[in-house]
Design a protein around this motif. Structure first.
Motif, PDB file in Angstrom:
ATOM      1  N   ARG A 178      -0.898   8.933  -4.315  1.00  0.00           N
ATOM      2  CA  ARG A 178      -0.830   8.707  -2.877  1.00  0.00           C
ATOM      3  C   ARG A 178      -1.412   7.358  -2.499  1.00  0.00           C
ATOM      4  O   ARG A 178      -1.019   6.750  -1.516  1.00  0.00           O
ATOM      5  N   THR A 179      -2.379   6.858  -3.282  1.00  0.00           N
ATOM      6  CA  THR A 179      -2.981   5.563  -3.009  1.00  0.00           C
ATOM      7  C   THR A 179      -3.053   4.768  -4.290  1.00  0.00           C
ATOM      8  O   THR A 179      -2.833   5.293  -5.377  1.00  0.00           O
ATOM      9  N   GLY A 180      -3.405   3.492  -4.145  1.00  0.00           N
ATOM     10  CA  GLY A 180      -3.569   2.663  -5.334  1.00  0.00           C
ATOM     11  C   GLY A 180      -2.443   1.672  -5.491  1.00  0.00           C
ATOM     12  O   GLY A 180      -1.417   1.736  -4.821  1.00  0.00           O
ATOM     13  N   SER A 181      -2.625   0.728  -6.396  1.00  0.00           N
ATOM     14  CA  SER A 181      -1.645  -0.336  -6.586  1.00  0.00           C
ATOM     15  C   SER A 181      -0.413   0.179  -7.289  1.00  0.00           C
ATOM     16  O   SER A 181      -0.496   0.921  -8.269  1.00  0.00           O
ATOM     17  N   PRO A 182       0.774  -0.176  -6.801  1.00  0.00           N
ATOM     18  CA  PRO A 182       2.021   0.278  -7.426  1.00  0.00           C
ATOM     19  C   PRO A 182       2.480  -0.642  -8.545  1.00  0.00           C
ATOM     20  O   PRO A 182       3.451  -0.352  -9.206  1.00  0.00           O
ATOM     21  N   ASN A 183       1.784  -1.728  -8.785  1.00  0.00           N
ATOM     22  CA  ASN A 183       2.325  -2.763  -9.660  1.00  0.00           C
ATOM     23  C   ASN A 183       2.668  -2.263 -11.058  1.00  0.00           C
ATOM     24  O   ASN A 183       3.744  -2.510 -11.560  1.00  0.00           O
ATOM     25  N   ALA A 184       1.763  -1.570 -11.695  1.00  0.00           N
ATOM     26  CA  ALA A 184       1.998  -1.204 -13.084  1.00  0.00           C
ATOM     27  C   ALA A 184       3.107  -0.170 -13.216  1.00  0.00           C
ATOM     28  O   ALA A 184       3.947  -0.277 -14.105  1.00  0.00           O
ATOM     29  N   ALA A 185       3.125   0.817 -12.312  1.00  0.00           N
ATOM     30  CA  ALA A 185       4.074   1.916 -12.443  1.00  0.00           C
ATOM     31  C   ALA A 185       5.480   1.533 -12.034  1.00  0.00           C
ATOM     32  O   ALA A 185       6.437   2.156 -12.469  1.00  0.00           O
ATOM     33  N   ALA A 201       4.916   9.828   1.804  1.00  0.00           N
ATOM     34  CA  ALA A 201       4.001  10.539   0.917  1.00  0.00           C
ATOM     35  C   ALA A 201       4.756  11.537   0.056  1.00  0.00           C
ATOM     36  O   ALA A 201       4.489  11.694  -1.130  1.00  0.00           O
ATOM     37  N   SER A 202       5.732  12.225   0.673  1.00  0.00           N
ATOM     38  CA  SER A 202       6.515  13.200  -0.072  1.00  0.00           C
ATOM     39  C   SER A 202       7.346  12.540  -1.157  1.00  0.00           C
ATOM     40  O   SER A 202       7.397  13.008  -2.297  1.00  0.00           O
ATOM     41  N   ARG A 242       0.831  -1.215   0.000  1.00  0.00           N
ATOM     42  CA  ARG A 242       0.000   0.000   0.000  1.00  0.00           C
ATOM     43  C   ARG A 242       0.861   1.258   0.000  1.00  0.00           C
ATOM     44  O   ARG A 242       0.488   2.275  -0.588  1.00  0.00           O
ATOM     45  N   ASP A 243       2.027   1.185   0.644  1.00  0.00           N
ATOM     46  CA  ASP A 243       2.942   2.327   0.666  1.00  0.00           C
ATOM     47  C   ASP A 243       3.753   2.450  -0.616  1.00  0.00           C
ATOM     48  O   ASP A 243       4.550   3.385  -0.763  1.00  0.00           O
ATOM     49  N   GLY A 244       3.585   1.484  -1.535  1.00  0.00           N
ATOM     50  CA  GLY A 244       4.284   1.551  -2.816  1.00  0.00           C
ATOM     51  C   GLY A 244       5.739   1.131  -2.766  1.00  0.00           C
ATOM     52  O   GLY A 244       6.508   1.473  -3.659  1.00  0.00           O
ATOM     53  N   LEU A 245       6.132   0.376  -1.731  1.00  0.00           N
ATOM     54  CA  LEU A 245       7.530  -0.006  -1.574  1.00  0.00           C
ATOM     55  C   LEU A 245       7.877  -1.307  -2.289  1.00  0.00           C
ATOM     56  O   LEU A 245       9.040  -1.541  -2.627  1.00  0.00           O
ATOM     57  N   LEU A 246       6.896  -2.166  -2.493  1.00  0.00           N
ATOM     58  CA  LEU A 246       7.094  -3.425  -3.199  1.00  0.00           C
ATOM     59  C   LEU A 246       5.768  -3.857  -3.810  1.00  0.00           C
ATOM     60  O   LEU A 246       4.733  -3.251  -3.550  1.00  0.00           O
ATOM     61  N   TYR A 247       5.805  -4.879  -4.641  1.00  0.00           N
ATOM     62  CA  TYR A 247       4.559  -5.403  -5.206  1.00  0.00           C
ATOM     63  C   TYR A 247       4.646  -6.921  -5.294  1.00  0.00           C
ATOM     64  O   TYR A 247       5.726  -7.506  -5.330  1.00  0.00           O
ATOM     65  N   ARG A 248       3.473  -7.530  -5.309  1.00  0.00           N
ATOM     66  CA  ARG A 248       3.376  -8.989  -5.403  1.00  0.00           C
ATOM     67  C   ARG A 248       3.008  -9.405  -6.812  1.00  0.00           C
ATOM     68  O   ARG A 248       2.313  -8.680  -7.529  1.00  0.00           O
ATOM     69  N   SER A 249       3.467 -10.604  -7.179  1.00  0.00           N
ATOM     70  CA  SER A 249       3.117 -11.161  -8.488  1.00  0.00           C
ATOM     71  C   SER A 249       3.217 -12.680  -8.405  1.00  0.00           C
ATOM     72  O   SER A 249       3.930 -13.219  -7.546  1.00  0.00           O
ATOM     73  N   PRO A 250       2.501 -13.406  -9.298  1.00  0.00           N
ATOM     74  CA  PRO A 250       2.614 -14.873  -9.314  1.00  0.00           C
ATOM     75  C   PRO A 250       4.033 -15.297  -9.665  1.00  0.00           C
ATOM     76  O   PRO A 250       4.709 -14.648 -10.462  1.00  0.00           O
TER      77      PRO A 250
END
Length: 216
Positions: free
Chosen positions: A207-214, A197-198, A86-94
């Motif tokens: 500020r929110t949302g999934s970080p996966n694509a970006a 946030a900064s 949620r903080d955009g620090l990592l993402y999960r994938s299969p």
């Protein structure tokens, strides 16, 4: 146990040595946590998770492997990863090699904050750990700690995967507020989320949302 035996155990060489190790570790950690928090605002065990991920090939690892390395319970680590995602620090994938497994990967933001944390962390550790020792003393310390690590791992081979957290958050004691990377030193309080946030805003990330694509 007689009084003499009791008094002798109070000053037992092993008890005294462990006390010294724990005190030095605590004092070094206090400064290290403050350095990382000031530079990045990372909370709790976030810095430690990012650091361990960065050491894996491709900066990605199966979530269960990482949980074992961090001595988390599986459920506790899943919740912790939820917050980091949620903080955009990592993402999960299969996992492409095992459809039942899940991998976690550092995002661009996570990598940026890890770099900033290390830039503050490494010089601080040099001043606290390396500069007070000669090159020879550093090598001796490495060898001694490596030997103790091997001996104690052999005595407790399942310690990494069988350390149940004593709190419902799933965090091992080394990563709880006041003791783990990213906490405000000695206070037991977590740094403000404003730095995250900064950094997210500066990187052009919502500020929110999934970080996966970006941040793949």
């Amino acid at each position: 146990m007689g009084a003499a035996d009791y008094d002798g155990l109070l000053d037992d060489e092993g008890v005294l040595l462990l006390g010294k190790l724990l005190r030095v570790t605590h004092l070094v950690n206090v400064g290290a946590h403050a350095d990382i928090a000031k530079a990045t605002g990372l909370r709790g065990g976030q810095f430690e998770v990012l650091l361990r991920l960065a050491r894996h090939t491709g900066r990605t690892a199966r979530i269960n492997v990482l949980a074992d390395q961090m001595s988390f319970s599986s459920g506790g680590f899943t919740r912790f990863v939820d917050r980091m995602e949620r903080d955009g620090l990592l993402y999960r994938s299969p996992d492409p090699d095992d459809r039942r497994a899940v991998r976690v990967t550092i995002t661009g933001l996570g990598d940026e904050l890890l770099r900033a944390g290390l830039a503050a962390h490494a010089p601080g550790l040099r001043g606290r750990l390396l500069d007070p020792l000669s090159a020879e003393e550093q090598q001796v310390l490495h060898r001694v700690l490596d030997r103790l690590d091997r001996v104690n791992e052999a005595l407790h081979p399942s310690v990494q995967t069988a350390s149940p957290p004593s709190r419902s958050d799933g965090l091992p004691s080394s990563l709880r507020p006041g003791t783990g990377h990213g906490d405000k030193a000695g206070t037991g309080q977590l740094p403000s989320r404003s730095r995250l946030a900064s950094a997210r805003a500066q990187a052009g990330m919502p500020r929110t949302g999934s970080p996966n694509a970006a941040w793949a």
